[in-house]
Structure formats: structure tokens, C-alpha cells
Design a protein around this motif. Structure first.
Motif, PDB file in Angstrom:
ATOM      1  N   VAL A 157       0.840  -1.200   0.000  1.00  0.00           N
ATOM      2  CA  VAL A 157       0.000   0.000   0.000  1.00  0.00           C
ATOM      3  C   VAL A 157       0.876   1.252   0.000  1.00  0.00           C
ATOM      4  CG1 VAL A 157      -1.623   1.356   1.386  1.00  0.00           C
ATOM      5  CG2 VAL A 157      -2.018  -1.090   1.036  1.00  0.00           C
ATOM      6  N   ALA A 158       1.973   1.231   0.764  1.00  0.00           N
ATOM      7  CA  ALA A 158       2.885   2.372   0.783  1.00  0.00           C
ATOM      8  C   ALA A 158       3.492   2.614  -0.599  1.00  0.00           C
ATOM      9  CB  ALA A 158       3.981   2.147   1.820  1.00  0.00           C
ATOM     10  N   VAL A 159       3.910   1.534  -1.251  1.00  0.00           N
ATOM     11  CA  VAL A 159       4.447   1.658  -2.613  1.00  0.00           C
ATOM     12  C   VAL A 159       3.370   2.177  -3.558  1.00  0.00           C
ATOM     13  CG1 VAL A 159       5.344   0.354  -4.582  1.00  0.00           C
ATOM     14  CG2 VAL A 159       6.202  -0.116  -2.283  1.00  0.00           C
ATOM     15  N   SER A 160       2.134   1.701  -3.373  1.00  0.00           N
ATOM     16  CA  SER A 160       1.033   2.126  -4.239  1.00  0.00           C
ATOM     17  C   SER A 160       0.703   3.600  -4.038  1.00  0.00           C
ATOM     18  CB  SER A 160      -0.206   1.268  -3.970  1.00  0.00           C
ATOM     19  OG  SER A 160       0.041  -0.085  -4.299  1.00  0.00           O
ATOM     20  N   LEU A 161       0.805   4.079  -2.810  1.00  0.00           N
ATOM     21  CA  LEU A 161       0.564   5.502  -2.557  1.00  0.00           C
ATOM     22  C   LEU A 161       1.551   6.361  -3.341  1.00  0.00           C
ATOM     23  CD1 LEU A 161      -0.112   5.440   1.289  1.00  0.00           C
ATOM     24  CD2 LEU A 161      -1.733   6.182  -0.468  1.00  0.00           C
ATOM     25  N   ARG A 162       2.785   5.911  -3.385  1.00  0.00           N
ATOM     26  CA  ARG A 162       3.799   6.647  -4.141  1.00  0.00           C
ATOM     27  C   ARG A 162       3.569   6.526  -5.648  1.00  0.00           C
ATOM     28  NH1 ARG A 162       8.581   8.817  -2.665  1.00  0.00           N
ATOM     29  NH2 ARG A 162      10.180   9.075  -4.264  1.00  0.00           N
ATOM     30  N   GLY A 163       3.267   5.301  -6.101  1.00  0.00           N
ATOM     31  CA  GLY A 163       3.049   5.089  -7.519  1.00  0.00           C
ATOM     32  C   GLY A 163       1.803   5.779  -8.037  1.00  0.00           C
ATOM     33  N   ALA A 164       0.771   5.888  -7.182  1.00  0.00           N
ATOM     34  CA  ALA A 164      -0.476   6.512  -7.615  1.00  0.00           C
ATOM     35  C   ALA A 164      -0.292   7.982  -7.940  1.00  0.00           C
ATOM     36  CB  ALA A 164      -1.547   6.340  -6.535  1.00  0.00           C
ATOM     37  N   ARG A 165       0.734   8.615  -7.389  1.00  0.00           N
ATOM     38  CA  ARG A 165       0.980  10.027  -7.706  1.00  0.00           C
ATOM     39  C   ARG A 165       1.262  10.215  -9.182  1.00  0.00           C
ATOM     40  NH1 ARG A 165       5.408  11.383  -2.966  1.00  0.00           N
ATOM     41  NH2 ARG A 165       4.232  10.528  -1.203  1.00  0.00           N
ATOM     42  N   TYR A 205      -1.344   0.885  -9.432  1.00  0.00           N
ATOM     43  CA  TYR A 205      -1.078   1.400  -8.087  1.00  0.00           C
ATOM     44  C   TYR A 205      -2.362   1.950  -7.469  1.00  0.00           C
ATOM     45  CZ  TYR A 205       3.890   1.161  -9.324  1.00  0.00           C
ATOM     46  OH  TYR A 205       5.142   0.725  -9.695  1.00  0.00           O
ATOM     47  N   THR A 206      -3.087   2.751  -8.230  1.00  0.00           N
ATOM     48  CA  THR A 206      -4.349   3.286  -7.738  1.00  0.00           C
ATOM     49  C   THR A 206      -5.359   2.167  -7.537  1.00  0.00           C
ATOM     50  OG1 THR A 206      -3.880   5.291  -9.012  1.00  0.00           O
ATOM     51  CG2 THR A 206      -6.098   5.046  -8.141  1.00  0.00           C
ATOM     52  N   GLY A 207      -5.285   1.133  -8.374  1.00  0.00           N
ATOM     53  CA  GLY A 207      -6.183  -0.004  -8.230  1.00  0.00           C
ATOM     54  C   GLY A 207      -6.009  -0.713  -6.903  1.00  0.00           C
ATOM     55  N   VAL A 208      -4.758  -0.909  -6.485  1.00  0.00           N
ATOM     56  CA  VAL A 208      -4.496  -1.519  -5.176  1.00  0.00           C
ATOM     57  C   VAL A 208      -5.123  -0.676  -4.068  1.00  0.00           C
ATOM     58  CG1 VAL A 208      -2.692  -2.052  -3.484  1.00  0.00           C
ATOM     59  CG2 VAL A 208      -2.407  -2.739  -5.877  1.00  0.00           C
ATOM     60  N   LEU A 209      -5.010   0.637  -4.175  1.00  0.00           N
ATOM     61  CA  LEU A 209      -5.577   1.520  -3.160  1.00  0.00           C
ATOM     62  C   LEU A 209      -7.103   1.450  -3.164  1.00  0.00           C
ATOM     63  CD1 LEU A 209      -3.312   4.682  -3.582  1.00  0.00           C
ATOM     64  CD2 LEU A 209      -3.050   2.795  -1.962  1.00  0.00           C
ATOM     65  N   CYS A 210      -7.703   1.370  -4.359  1.00  0.00           N
ATOM     66  CA  CYS A 210      -9.165   1.255  -4.453  1.00  0.00           C
ATOM     67  C   CYS A 210      -9.667   0.016  -3.713  1.00  0.00           C
ATOM     68  CB  CYS A 210      -9.600   1.185  -5.916  1.00  0.00           C
ATOM     69  SG  CYS A 210      -9.563   2.748  -6.816  1.00  0.00           S
ATOM     70  N   ILE A 211      -9.073  -1.122  -3.995  1.00  0.00           N
ATOM     71  CA  ILE A 211      -9.518  -2.368  -3.353  1.00  0.00           C
ATOM     72  C   ILE A 211      -9.233  -2.331  -1.856  1.00  0.00           C
ATOM     73  CG2 ILE A 211      -9.358  -4.876  -3.365  1.00  0.00           C
ATOM     74  CD1 ILE A 211     -10.547  -3.649  -5.905  1.00  0.00           C
ATOM     75  N   SER A 212      -8.126  -1.732  -1.459  1.00  0.00           N
ATOM     76  CA  SER A 212      -7.803  -1.636  -0.034  1.00  0.00           C
ATOM     77  C   SER A 212      -8.832  -0.790   0.708  1.00  0.00           C
ATOM     78  CB  SER A 212      -6.400  -1.030   0.143  1.00  0.00           C
ATOM     79  OG  SER A 212      -5.415  -1.852  -0.453  1.00  0.00           O
ATOM     80  N   VAL A 213      -9.268   0.313   0.096  1.00  0.00           N
ATOM     81  CA  VAL A 213     -10.308   1.150   0.708  1.00  0.00           C
ATOM     82  C   VAL A 213     -11.607   0.365   0.843  1.00  0.00           C
ATOM     83  CG1 VAL A 213     -11.790   3.165   0.344  1.00  0.00           C
ATOM     84  CG2 VAL A 213      -9.325   3.355  -0.009  1.00  0.00           C
ATOM     85  N   VAL A 214     -11.973  -0.375  -0.198  1.00  0.00           N
ATOM     86  CA  VAL A 214     -13.190  -1.176  -0.161  1.00  0.00           C
ATOM     87  C   VAL A 214     -13.120  -2.210   0.965  1.00  0.00           C
ATOM     88  CG1 VAL A 214     -14.579  -2.877  -1.410  1.00  0.00           C
ATOM     89  CG2 VAL A 214     -13.724  -0.852  -2.602  1.00  0.00           C
ATOM     90  N   LEU A 215     -12.010  -2.915   1.051  1.00  0.00           N
ATOM     91  CA  LEU A 215     -11.863  -3.948   2.087  1.00  0.00           C
ATOM     92  C   LEU A 215     -11.886  -3.350   3.489  1.00  0.00           C
ATOM     93  CD1 LEU A 215      -9.099  -6.115   0.374  1.00  0.00           C
ATOM     94  CD2 LEU A 215     -11.490  -6.750   0.731  1.00  0.00           C
ATOM     95  N   LEU A 216     -11.298  -2.176   3.641  1.00  0.00           N
ATOM     96  CA  LEU A 216     -11.301  -1.514   4.944  1.00  0.00           C
ATOM     97  C   LEU A 216     -12.722  -1.127   5.344  1.00  0.00           C
ATOM     98  CD1 LEU A 216      -9.559  -0.426   7.257  1.00  0.00           C
ATOM     99  CD2 LEU A 216      -9.401   1.738   6.006  1.00  0.00           C
ATOM    100  N   MET A 217     -13.480  -0.554   4.428  1.00  0.00           N
ATOM    101  CA  MET A 217     -14.865  -0.184   4.716  1.00  0.00           C
ATOM    102  C   MET A 217     -15.700  -1.419   5.046  1.00  0.00           C
ATOM    103  SD  MET A 217     -15.152   3.123   4.521  1.00  0.00           S
ATOM    104  CE  MET A 217     -13.543   3.086   5.318  1.00  0.00           C
ATOM    105  N   GLN A 218     -15.510  -2.485   4.281  1.00  0.00           N
ATOM    106  CA  GLN A 218     -16.274  -3.706   4.520  1.00  0.00           C
ATOM    107  C   GLN A 218     -15.944  -4.316   5.878  1.00  0.00           C
ATOM    108  OE1 GLN A 218     -15.015  -5.754   0.978  1.00  0.00           O
ATOM    109  NE2 GLN A 218     -16.908  -5.304  -0.118  1.00  0.00           N
ATOM    110  N   GLY A 219     -14.669  -4.309   6.245  1.00  0.00           N
ATOM    111  CA  GLY A 219     -14.267  -4.909   7.510  1.00  0.00           C
ATOM    112  C   GLY A 219     -14.729  -4.112   8.715  1.00  0.00           C
ATOM    113  N   ILE A 220     -14.618  -2.794   8.645  1.00  0.00           N
ATOM    114  CA  ILE A 220     -14.944  -1.948   9.793  1.00  0.00           C
ATOM    115  C   ILE A 220     -16.443  -1.747   9.937  1.00  0.00           C
ATOM    116  CG2 ILE A 220     -14.734   0.390  10.737  1.00  0.00           C
ATOM    117  CD1 ILE A 220     -11.941   0.515   9.577  1.00  0.00           C
ATOM    118  N   LEU A 221     -17.120  -1.445   8.842  1.00  0.00           N
ATOM    119  CA  LEU A 221     -18.533  -1.085   8.911  1.00  0.00           C
ATOM    120  C   LEU A 221     -19.472  -2.281   8.817  1.00  0.00           C
ATOM    121  CD1 LEU A 221     -18.617   2.108   6.636  1.00  0.00           C
ATOM    122  CD2 LEU A 221     -18.414   1.984   9.131  1.00  0.00           C
TER     123      LEU A 221
END
Length: 352
Positions: free
Chosen positions: A24-32, A81-97
Motif C-alpha cells: 500500500v505504501a508503494v502504491s501511494l507513491r506510484g499513484a501520484r 497502483y491506484t487499483g491496489v488503493l481502491c480495493i484496499s479502501v473497499v476492504l477496509l470499509m467492509q471490515g470496519i462497517l
């Protein structure tokens, strides 16, 4: 393929979490480098759309269902890179909420559903478009194949993780055969959804499809009987209105996601998904733990204390889409803001 708590032991879950965090850290950099002033707002919409479509379980075999994983779709639309972040956001929302996918298993899920699907799909997609004709139809076909392969690839990665750190003693050969077999079928549904979505966006705004950049021939003018390339737009010159405005596609995508999550999801298959079915049949779920967010007001995709199942599920879906688009858009806005001034922006031209 949301792995719950208790399937994978704590040490392996922790290692998977570290690997996922690094990715995710690498993806944050690559997404720029992938996001610009037009695509950054759309990345949050892609995450919300994937959240909505994941609520639509479709039958794949007797007593088994499947749903979109979304890694291929996200990577092709907004970049790997942005795709990894998209799926990570989805999984985080699904897990928490929604108590969907274990919190201690979040790293496993990001590694499996986010990183594996995105990397495998995008690598295969780029390989295919390099040898296929440079047309929208070929790009759509490549997205179909890439999405199809990404799902059993994720099943293989889960099997590997389970082999290393599974909490039950089940012959790994049986797990592999069952997981890959059912997820090949699910992959067909994934491929159809991905190809239809990519094809629809290509038809109206090919300049917004990351995977289509550089694949189409430049526009040409006929001058004195000869075809010549249209001169490239000079730096600082305003882009055409059609290329600048994303409001129409953003509004269309948002309305579609809300309708899918708020209404169509009520008619989704109630059968267990591929992993749930294999886990029950093979005994993988013997040590499943209760989800830490099981008492969430939105647990199991329903609003607590709302008795009508249709209204409860619809409200939960709408809330989920809203939460995902807010969280995703916030992440991508910050990533875009931190982009270095000299970061390259890939030139795009609409298909002819």
C-alpha cells in the motif's frame, strides 16, 4: 473471498499485514504518477462502484455464489497502483462497517484480493494489448481475459497462505482443487462484469481509461490528399471541453452504484460464496472467530433495528457507497496533492 478471522494463524496474518502495508505504501507513491486532475476524482468513484458490485452475488454452481473482486477492473480503469488503493479502501470499509472479512485478516485480504488480482490482471492485460490490434474491441477483450485469470490466481494465493498458516489440518491438495475449481467459474462472472464496464467507459470516454492510454492511433487530418498527424496540444493550452469535463460520467457512475447497492443487491444470490462454500465443505472454518465488528449497526449489510429486509439492505448499501466514495476520494485527493510538480502525466488521445 473475504477471509474471516481464525482461518489463518496470527504469525502468518501479521506477516501478510506487513507485506500488504508495504504494498500500500508503494502504491501511494506510484499513484501520484497515475492520478491527474481528471482521474483523481474518478478513482474514488471506482472504489465505490466496486463496493456496490461486490454486493451482487451471482450463482455459479449448485449452492454456491460468487461476486466481483474488482482488482482487474480497478487496475485497467485507474492504473495498478491506484487499483491496489481502491480495493484496499473497499476492504477496509467492509471490515470496519459491515463485519465482512476479518480485521486480523485484513492484511491477508488486501494481499489476496487487492494486490494479487491487480498485479496479475494488469500484467496480463498489458501483455495482451501489446500483441493485439490497437482497438477498443481488443482492449475490452484483453480486460475480459485478464479479469478471468485474476480470480483463480487469487484462489491459488489463498491456498498458499492457508498451506503456510492454516489453523486446521486439511490436505492442501483438496483445498487447492476446490478453491481453483469454483473460482474459475466465478472468474467468468468477474470477466463479464469487467469487460462490460471497461467497454462502456471506452465507448464514451476512452481518455479516462488508464489501460487504453497509448493504445489508439493519433487523430489525423487529410491535407492535399495526405493524412497527417494533428499537432499535439501545447503545454498550458486548454484541453477540449469533452476531455476536461468528467461530471457526466461521475454522476452516471455514482447513480449506477447507488442503484446497484440500494436496490439490485436485494435480489443477489443468498448462497455462500466460493470461499465460504469450500471452507464449509473442507472443514477450514472449524476455528472461525467472531468478527470484532459483529455489533456494528451495519453488520452483515443491514441497518440495525430496521425490520424490513429490503429497506435495511438498501440503506446499508447506500451508506456503504457513500462511505467508500468519501474515504476513497479523500485518499486520492491527498495523493494527488502530494504529487511532485515534475511527475509525468501520460498523454491521451481519444480513439478514432
Amino acid at each position: 473471498m473475504h477471509v474471516p478471522d481464525g482461518f489463518i494463524n496470527a504469525p502468518v496474518s501479521a506477516v501478510a499485514g506487513v507485506v500488504a502495508a508495504g504494498a500500500v505504501a508503494v502504491s501511494l507513491r506510484g499513484a501520484r504518477r497515475e492520478l491527474d486532475e481528471r482521474t483523481a476524482p474518478l478513482a474514488g468513484l471506482v472504489a465505490a462502484f466496486i463496493f456496490a458490485v461486490q454486493m451482487l452475488n451471482f450463482p455459479v454452481a449448485a449452492g454456491t455464489s460468487g461476486h466481483l473482486l474488482g482488482g482487474a477492473l480497478a487496475a485497467i480503469l485507474v492504473g495498478p497502483y491506484t487499483g491496489v488503493l481502491c480495493i484496499s479502501v473497499v476492504l477496509l470499509m467492509q471490515g470496519i462497517l459491515f463485519a465482512d472479512g476479518g480485521l486480523t485478516a485484513l492484511g491477508v485480504n488486501v494481499l489476496d484480493m487487492g494486490i494479487t488480482t491487480t498485479v496479475v490482471a494488469y500484467a496480463l492485460f498489458r501483455g495482451l494489448v501489446a500483441v493485439l490490434p490497437r482497438t477498443r474491441r481488443s482492449t475490452t477483450a484483453a480486460s475480459f481475459v485478464a479479469a478471468l485469470v485474476s480470480v483463480p490466481a487469487a484462489a491459488c494465493v489463498f491456498t498458499l497462505i492457508y498451506w503456510i498458516g492454516g489453523t486446521t489440518d486439511i490436505p492442501i491438495g483438496k483445498v487447492f482443487t476446490a478453491m481453483v475449481g469454483v473460482h474459475v467459474l466465478i472468474g467468468i462472472g468477474e470477466a463479464a462484469i469487467t469487460a462490460l464496464t471497461v467497454g462502456a467507459v471506452l465507448a464514451v470516454r476512452p481518455d479516462l481509461v488508464h489501460g487504453a492510454r497509448g493504445l489508439t492511433a493519433p487523430l489525423k487530418l487529410r491535407v492535399d490528399g495526405e493524412l497527417i498527424d494533428i499537432p499535439a496540444r501545447q503545454p498550458g493550452a486548454p484541453a477540449p471541453v469533452a476531455a476536461r469535463s468528467t461530471r457526466g460520467i461521475w454522476a452516471t457512475g455514482l447513480v449506477t452504484a447507488l442503484v446497484l447497492a440500494g436496490f439490485v443487491s436485494f435480489y443477489a444470490s443468498a448462497s455462500p460464496d466460493g470461499l465460504e462454500k469450500v471452507a464449509a465443505d473442507q472443514g477450514i472454518d472449524k476455528k472461525t472467530e467472531e468478527h470484532a465488528a459483529k455489533d456494528s449497526p451495519l453488520a452483515d449489510y443491514g441497518v440495525k433495528d430496521v425490520s424490513d429486509a429490503r429497506i435495511s439492505g438498501g440503506l446499508a448499501g447506500v451508506i456503504g457507497v457513500g462511505a467508500t466514495i468519501v474515504a476513497g476520494s479523500g485518499v486520492f485527493y491527498l495523493v494527488r496533492r502530494r504529487r511532485t510538480p515534475d511527475a509525468p502525466v501520460a498523454a491521451t488521445r481519444e480513439a478514432v
